[in-house]
Design an enzyme around this catalytic site. Sequence first.
Site, mmCIF file in Angstrom:
data_model
loop_
_atom_site.group_PDB
_atom_site.id
_atom_site.type_symbol
_atom_site.label_atom_id
_atom_site.label_comp_id
_atom_site.label_asym_id
_atom_site.label_seq_id
_atom_site.Cartn_x
_atom_site.Cartn_y
_atom_site.Cartn_z
ATOM 1 N N CYS A 63 4.946 16.112 -12.683
ATOM 2 C CA CYS A 63 6.055 15.553 -13.488
ATOM 3 C C CYS A 63 6.340 14.101 -13.145
ATOM 4 C CB CYS A 63 7.315 16.404 -13.267
ATOM 5 S SG CYS A 63 8.014 16.195 -11.637
ATOM 6 N N CYS B 119 6.674 20.549 -5.640
ATOM 7 C CA CYS B 119 7.775 19.894 -6.360
ATOM 8 C C CYS B 119 8.607 21.002 -7.022
ATOM 9 C CB CYS B 119 7.184 18.968 -7.432
ATOM 10 S SG CYS B 119 8.407 18.319 -8.589
ATOM 11 N N HIS C 185 0.828 -1.219 0.000
ATOM 12 C CA HIS C 185 0.000 0.000 0.000
ATOM 13 C C HIS C 185 0.854 1.257 0.000
ATOM 14 C CE1 HIS C 185 -3.735 -2.291 1.706
ATOM 15 N NE2 HIS C 185 -3.528 -2.521 0.428
ATOM 16 N N THR D 209 -4.149 -7.589 11.105
ATOM 17 C CA THR D 209 -4.952 -7.007 10.034
ATOM 18 C C THR D 209 -6.400 -7.467 10.169
ATOM 19 O OG1 THR D 209 -5.246 -6.736 7.637
ATOM 20 C CG2 THR D 209 -4.357 -8.866 8.381
HETATM 21 C C1 BV8 Z 1 -8.246 -1.840 -5.610
HETATM 22 C C2 BV8 Z 1 -3.028 3.253 2.237
HETATM 23 C C3 BV8 Z 1 -8.772 -1.981 -7.914
HETATM 24 C C4 BV8 Z 1 -3.419 4.661 2.335
HETATM 25 C C5 BV8 Z 1 -5.005 1.852 2.267
HETATM 26 C C6 BV8 Z 1 -16.235 -4.075 -1.899
HETATM 27 C C7 BV8 Z 1 -15.849 -5.358 -1.569
HETATM 28 C C8 BV8 Z 1 -14.506 -5.749 -1.646
HETATM 29 C C9 BV8 Z 1 -13.527 -4.842 -2.067
HETATM 30 C C10 BV8 Z 1 -13.945 -3.575 -2.378
HETATM 31 C C11 BV8 Z 1 -15.274 -3.174 -2.297
HETATM 32 N N1 BV8 Z 1 -15.349 -1.889 -2.656
HETATM 33 C C12 BV8 Z 1 -14.110 -1.440 -2.956
HETATM 34 C C13 BV8 Z 1 -13.270 -2.469 -2.826
HETATM 35 C C14 BV8 Z 1 -11.836 -2.442 -3.066
HETATM 36 C C15 BV8 Z 1 -11.120 -1.762 -1.927
HETATM 37 C C16 BV8 Z 1 -11.428 -2.459 -0.611
HETATM 38 O O1 BV8 Z 1 -10.907 -3.513 -0.320
HETATM 39 N N2 BV8 Z 1 -12.301 -1.826 0.196
HETATM 40 C C17 BV8 Z 1 -12.664 -2.462 1.458
HETATM 41 C C18 BV8 Z 1 -12.629 -1.422 2.584
HETATM 42 C C19 BV8 Z 1 -14.059 -3.064 1.322
HETATM 43 N N3 BV8 Z 1 -9.699 -1.917 -2.209
HETATM 44 C C20 BV8 Z 1 -9.085 -1.003 -2.971
HETATM 45 O O2 BV8 Z 1 -9.600 0.027 -3.362
HETATM 46 C C21 BV8 Z 1 -7.666 -1.348 -3.340
HETATM 47 N N4 BV8 Z 1 -7.504 -1.161 -4.756
HETATM 48 O O3 BV8 Z 1 -9.036 -2.700 -5.329
HETATM 49 O O4 BV8 Z 1 -8.038 -1.392 -6.870
HETATM 50 C C22 BV8 Z 1 -8.004 -1.622 -9.091
HETATM 51 C C23 BV8 Z 1 -7.238 -2.607 -9.727
HETATM 52 C C24 BV8 Z 1 -6.522 -2.258 -10.831
HETATM 53 C C25 BV8 Z 1 -6.530 -0.932 -11.301
HETATM 54 C C26 BV8 Z 1 -7.271 0.052 -10.635
HETATM 55 C C27 BV8 Z 1 -8.012 -0.285 -9.522
HETATM 56 C C28 BV8 Z 1 -6.679 -0.416 -2.644
HETATM 57 C C29 BV8 Z 1 -6.729 -0.661 -1.159
HETATM 58 C C30 BV8 Z 1 -5.613 0.117 -0.482
HETATM 59 C C31 BV8 Z 1 -6.214 1.301 0.219
HETATM 60 N N5 BV8 Z 1 -5.155 1.964 0.985
HETATM 61 N N6 BV8 Z 1 -4.040 2.476 2.920
HETATM 62 C C32 BV8 Z 1 -3.246 5.183 3.715
HETATM 63 O O5 BV8 Z 1 -2.793 4.449 4.629
HETATM 64 O O6 BV8 Z 1 -3.580 6.359 3.891
HETATM 65 S S1 BV8 Z 1 -6.061 0.839 3.128
HETATM 66 C C33 BV8 Z 1 -5.765 0.839 4.790
HETATM 67 O O7 BV8 Z 1 -6.458 -0.332 5.261
HETATM 68 C C34 BV8 Z 1 -4.333 0.638 5.240
HETATM 69 O O8 BV8 Z 1 -3.422 0.300 4.229
HETATM 70 C C35 BV8 Z 1 -4.490 -0.547 6.172
HETATM 71 O O9 BV8 Z 1 -3.345 -1.231 6.359
HETATM 72 C C36 BV8 Z 1 -5.487 -1.305 5.401
HETATM 73 C C37 BV8 Z 1 -6.080 -2.500 6.046
HETATM 74 O O10 BV8 Z 1 -6.400 -2.183 7.356
HETATM 75 P P1 BV8 Z 1 -5.573 -2.976 8.495
HETATM 76 O O11 BV8 Z 1 -4.122 -2.774 8.270
HETATM 77 O O12 BV8 Z 1 -6.064 -4.364 8.571
HETATM 78 O O13 BV8 Z 1 -5.943 -2.157 9.769
HETATM 79 P P2 BV8 Z 1 -7.328 -2.190 10.576
HETATM 80 O O14 BV8 Z 1 -7.356 -1.018 11.475
HETATM 81 O O15 BV8 Z 1 -8.464 -2.402 9.617
HETATM 82 O O16 BV8 Z 1 -7.216 -3.520 11.465
HETATM 83 C C38 BV8 Z 1 -6.275 -3.555 12.526
HETATM 84 C C39 BV8 Z 1 -6.311 -4.977 13.039
HETATM 85 O O17 BV8 Z 1 -5.293 -5.121 14.019
HETATM 86 C C40 BV8 Z 1 -7.623 -5.353 13.706
HETATM 87 O O18 BV8 Z 1 -8.013 -6.628 13.273
HETATM 88 C C41 BV8 Z 1 -7.261 -5.379 15.213
HETATM 89 O O19 BV8 Z 1 -8.011 -6.357 15.899
HETATM 90 C C42 BV8 Z 1 -5.822 -5.776 15.149
HETATM 91 N N7 BV8 Z 1 -4.991 -5.343 16.284
HETATM 92 C C43 BV8 Z 1 -5.081 -4.199 16.994
HETATM 93 N N8 BV8 Z 1 -4.091 -4.165 17.906
HETATM 94 C C44 BV8 Z 1 -3.354 -5.294 17.750
HETATM 95 C C45 BV8 Z 1 -3.922 -6.054 16.712
HETATM 96 N N9 BV8 Z 1 -3.421 -7.238 16.312
HETATM 97 C C46 BV8 Z 1 -2.314 -7.700 16.958
HETATM 98 N N10 BV8 Z 1 -1.698 -7.018 17.956
HETATM 99 C C47 BV8 Z 1 -2.192 -5.836 18.380
HETATM 100 N N11 BV8 Z 1 -1.586 -5.179 19.392
HETATM 101 ZN ZN ZN Z 2 7.072 17.834 -10.367
#
Ligand code: BV8
Ligand code: ZN
Length: 245
Positions: free
Chosen positions: A133, A151, A122, A191
């Site tokens: 650019c 930039c 990600h 995750t």
């Molecule tokens: C794409 C970067 C297509 C930016 C991020 C409907 C159904 C299915 C999929 C989709 C849908 N509608 C849209 C989609 C696709 C979408 C998606 O999956 N949406 C989801 C929400 C439904 N995905 C996309 O858009 C992806 N791209 O599909 O593109 C495409 C293909 C080709 C060409 C063009 C287009 C892009 C997804 C990337 C988005 N960017 N982040 C930024 O950070 O600002 S996502 C964001 O969520 C972060 O990257 C993060 O890492 C990611 C996942 O979240 P987690 O890391 O799991 O974090 P979260 O808080 O959710 O969970 C934490 C966990 O830790 C919990 O379980 C908790 O219990 C646990 N925890 C807490 N403490 C601890 C612990 N575990 C252990 N120890 C601890 N101490």
């Molecule tokens: Zn530039």
Amino acid sequence: MAIDEASAAMVREWLTAAASVAVLTGAGISAESGIPTFRGPGGLWRTYRAEDLATPQAFARDPQLSWEWYDWRRANIATAQPNAGHLALAELERRVPGFTLITQNVDGLHDRAGSRRIQKIHGDIWTLRCTACGCEWRDPRPSLPELPPRCGCGGIPRPGVVWFGEGLPEDIWTAAVEAARTAELMLVVGTSALVYPAAGLVQLAQLAGAKVVEINVAKTPVSALVDLSWRASASIALPQLLQSA
Ligand code: BV8
Ligand code: ZN
């Protein structure tokens, strides 16, 4: 909490026997470093809506607001230290030749913990990419002097992260898929397994025959699918895994 010794011994056995290990991490591994997760209590998306901030449309609509959020996150991450979970994964990499760390995190804590074989699917919050650019550079300053930054060409750079609706970096995603497909053991750490295609790597590894162990403080949509769902925090479970492994 720690798992019973028998289960830990079983996972250590899988780890010792595995010629290739893939680890998928999410925001949970950085939670104990003080970086808010996305969907947990006090999570980032709770205070902000993903569609408001982590999309190309939001950036185009209001680059200033987008950059204020990223600048706040960068400053927060800059004060954070890698925790025992990050350090344990860096140690694991040194012990297992066929090791790949696939992270959804953009915070850079795995690098700072010493991990090297990382696929950042990600992107990276410390990288900027100019929207005019296309040039890309790393800016490690905790807060940027002006928002949005500029930039040299006069264009406005964006954070080097993957937003919702954007494809993942081709070469990095290909390497992550390859690592998941060839892993004999996959660890899924901190995750919510909600974001695709990242979450799909778990099933991919499983279908290819890997043993899959989840380490999470809560249940997730993959908890019922994996070989062992270890209800524990990453900073406790991962070092326990390394003991006499
Ligand atoms: C794409 C970067 C297509 C930016 C991020 C409907 C159904 C299915 C999929 C989709 C849908 N509608 C849209 C989609 C696709 C979408 C998606 O999956 N949406 C989801 C929400 C439904 N995905 C996309 O858009 C992806 N791209 O599909 O593109 C495409 C293909 C080709 C060409 C063009 C287009 C892009 C997804 C990337 C988005 N960017 N982040 C930024 O950070 O600002 S996502 C964001 O969520 C972060 O990257 C993060 O890492 C990611 C996942 O979240 P987690 O890391 O799991 O974090 P979260 O808080 O959710 O969970 C934490 C966990 O830790 C919990 O379980 C908790 O219990 C646990 N925890 C807490 N403490 C601890 C612990 N575990 C252990 N120890 C601890 N101490
Ligand atoms: Zn530039």
